[in-house]
Design a protein around this motif. Sequence first.
Motif, short mmCIF file in Angstrom:
data_model
loop_
_atom_site.label_atom_id
_atom_site.label_comp_id
_atom_site.label_asym_id
_atom_site.label_seq_id
_atom_site.Cartn_x
_atom_site.Cartn_y
_atom_site.Cartn_z
N TRP A 1 -37.36 29.78 -20.81
CA TRP A 1 -35.96 29.77 -20.43
C TRP A 1 -35.32 28.48 -20.93
CZ3 TRP A 1 -39.96 30.22 -16.89
CH2 TRP A 1 -40.35 29.03 -16.27
N VAL A 2 -33.99 28.50 -20.99
CA VAL A 2 -33.22 27.36 -21.49
C VAL A 2 -32.92 26.42 -20.33
CG1 VAL A 2 -31.09 26.63 -22.63
CG2 VAL A 2 -32.24 28.74 -23.35
N ILE A 3 -33.11 25.14 -20.57
CA ILE A 3 -32.86 24.14 -19.53
C ILE A 3 -31.95 23.04 -20.05
CG2 ILE A 3 -35.10 24.52 -18.42
CD1 ILE A 3 -35.98 21.81 -19.74
N GLY B 1 -20.21 33.14 -18.19
CA GLY B 1 -20.60 34.52 -17.96
C GLY B 1 -21.43 35.14 -19.06
N THR B 2 -21.61 34.43 -20.17
CA THR B 2 -22.43 34.94 -21.28
C THR B 2 -23.86 34.45 -21.14
OG1 THR B 2 -20.52 34.96 -22.77
CG2 THR B 2 -22.71 35.02 -23.79
N ALA B 3 -24.82 35.37 -21.17
CA ALA B 3 -26.22 35.00 -21.00
C ALA B 3 -26.68 34.08 -22.12
CB ALA B 3 -27.09 36.26 -20.96
N VAL B 4 -27.49 33.09 -21.75
CA VAL B 4 -28.03 32.12 -22.71
C VAL B 4 -29.48 32.47 -22.99
CG1 VAL B 4 -28.68 29.71 -22.98
CG2 VAL B 4 -26.45 30.29 -22.01
N LYS B 5 -29.81 32.63 -24.27
CA LYS B 5 -31.18 32.99 -24.65
C LYS B 5 -31.88 31.88 -25.42
CE LYS B 5 -30.17 37.94 -24.85
NZ LYS B 5 -30.17 39.16 -25.70
N GLU B 6 -31.12 31.07 -26.15
CA GLU B 6 -31.67 29.98 -26.94
C GLU B 6 -30.88 28.70 -26.66
OE1 GLU B 6 -34.29 30.26 -28.83
OE2 GLU B 6 -34.51 32.44 -28.83
N PRO B 7 -31.51 27.53 -26.83
CA PRO B 7 -30.77 26.28 -26.61
C PRO B 7 -29.49 26.18 -27.44
CG PRO B 7 -33.12 25.82 -26.74
CD PRO B 7 -32.95 27.27 -27.09
N VAL C 1 -19.74 18.55 -23.33
CA VAL C 1 -19.88 18.22 -21.91
C VAL C 1 -20.89 17.10 -21.69
CG1 VAL C 1 -19.16 20.48 -21.10
CG2 VAL C 1 -21.59 20.05 -21.57
N GLY C 2 -21.65 16.75 -22.74
CA GLY C 2 -22.58 15.63 -22.62
C GLY C 2 -23.99 16.00 -22.20
N ILE C 3 -24.46 17.18 -22.63
CA ILE C 3 -25.85 17.55 -22.36
C ILE C 3 -26.51 17.99 -23.66
CG2 ILE C 3 -25.35 18.31 -20.01
CD1 ILE C 3 -25.67 21.23 -21.05
N SER C 4 -27.84 17.93 -23.67
CA SER C 4 -28.59 18.60 -24.72
C SER C 4 -29.46 19.65 -24.04
CB SER C 4 -29.46 17.61 -25.51
OG SER C 4 -30.40 16.97 -24.66
N ALA C 5 -29.57 20.79 -24.68
CA ALA C 5 -30.34 21.90 -24.11
C ALA C 5 -31.71 21.97 -24.76
CB ALA C 5 -29.60 23.22 -24.30
N GLY C 6 -32.69 22.40 -23.98
CA GLY C 6 -34.05 22.56 -24.49
C GLY C 6 -34.67 23.82 -23.91
N THR C 7 -35.97 23.95 -24.08
CA THR C 7 -36.69 25.12 -23.60
C THR C 7 -37.83 24.69 -22.70
OG1 THR C 7 -36.23 26.23 -25.71
CG2 THR C 7 -37.88 27.24 -24.28
N ASP C 8 -38.04 25.41 -21.62
CA ASP C 8 -39.18 25.19 -20.74
C ASP C 8 -39.96 26.50 -20.65
OD1 ASP C 8 -40.92 23.85 -19.15
OD2 ASP C 8 -39.59 23.65 -17.42
N HIS C 9 -41.21 26.39 -20.22
CA HIS C 9 -42.09 27.56 -20.23
C HIS C 9 -42.92 27.61 -18.95
CE1 HIS C 9 -41.28 27.54 -24.57
NE2 HIS C 9 -41.60 26.26 -24.55
N THR C 10 -43.33 28.83 -18.61
CA THR C 10 -44.35 29.04 -17.59
C THR C 10 -45.51 29.77 -18.26
OG1 THR C 10 -42.84 29.16 -15.72
CG2 THR C 10 -44.96 30.21 -15.45
#
Length: 358
Positions: A133-135, A160-166, A225-234
């Motif tokens: 998932w994107v974090i 409202g738009t689903a996020v699939k990739e950073p 907005v001042g963030i960077s997005a990444g990916t986390d895993h389980t």
Amino acid sequence: MLASTLMLIALLCAGVLIPVPYAELSPGPTVNTLGEHDGEPVLQIAGHKTYPTTGHLNMTTVRVTSADYRMNLVEAVYGWLAHDNKVVPHETLYPDGKTEEESTQENAEEFSQSQESAKVAALKELDIPVQSWVIVSTVVKGSPAEGRLHAGDVIKTVDGTAVKEPADVAELVTRHEPGEDVRFTIVPAKEQAAAEKEKRAPARTETVTVTTAASDDGGEKRAVVGISAGTDHTFPFTIDIKLADVGGPSAGLMFALGIYDKLTPGSLTGGRFVAGTGTIDDAGEVGPIGGVEMKTVGARAKGAEFFLTPADNCAAAAKDTPEGLTLVKVDTIEDALGALEDIRAGDTAGLPKCTSGG
């Protein structure tokens, strides 16, 4: 004669006392990902069947002088003349006046990310499902997002738009003009951590509104907005990589291969000594690294016969290949696995070898 002697002494003193803006790279330790380091296995897997391994899949490292170390002229000249060392401008290793602490922190973060990507790449190659998932990876201090979004928050939707990739996050934010509001639907970091620990789905989400600002990075003005997005895993079972005092992303490929070897019957290497380097992403793509010439020297000194080399590093590595070491070009984890199949079968004539042309 006296004047010449005094002049020589003066020059030597000057060479020792005068600092120069250079840093030095030299071969660092190499560690077998299939073996032990400091008395414990490098790769520790629990909750899934593992298999005995043989041979070597060694990750390689480079030693570098610290950010606050000031090399003198004599050391620089010696480094230039030494065959196994490399002297480079200090700013090449520590750009923008980066401190030793900042460099260490950055290397630790890259090393941690490389471990995660290695796990994902290995399990994907084995068709073992991994939840992703994107974090929110980082929040810039003083930015609109500070205090509203936090590192580790899971981003479910943007407006409202689903996020699939950073990359989706930046694309959706930049649809706005500076000063407009963006709505993030998130799972707070604490809730996500609790859900993972208790092996359940997150119980709640939140909607957070952040007002965009104009970018100030010198490029075309856009909403941020001042963030960077990444990916986390389980992961479906536990994979721990125990290796201290190592930083950077360059061990990713060798970690992925070590994990793959332990989770499959037989031996990837056929008992041979294989070393290598290269970053790896979640899709198994292998990327270039720095100091490849130092790594090949260190690997061969420990007994490596083959060296898995990122394609983009091939030309540099092939300029001065240590005698007895075969450089094998790889672009993906699949390339590496194919090369290892040929190595353990003894069919090495057709290996994709590095040349000075790439």
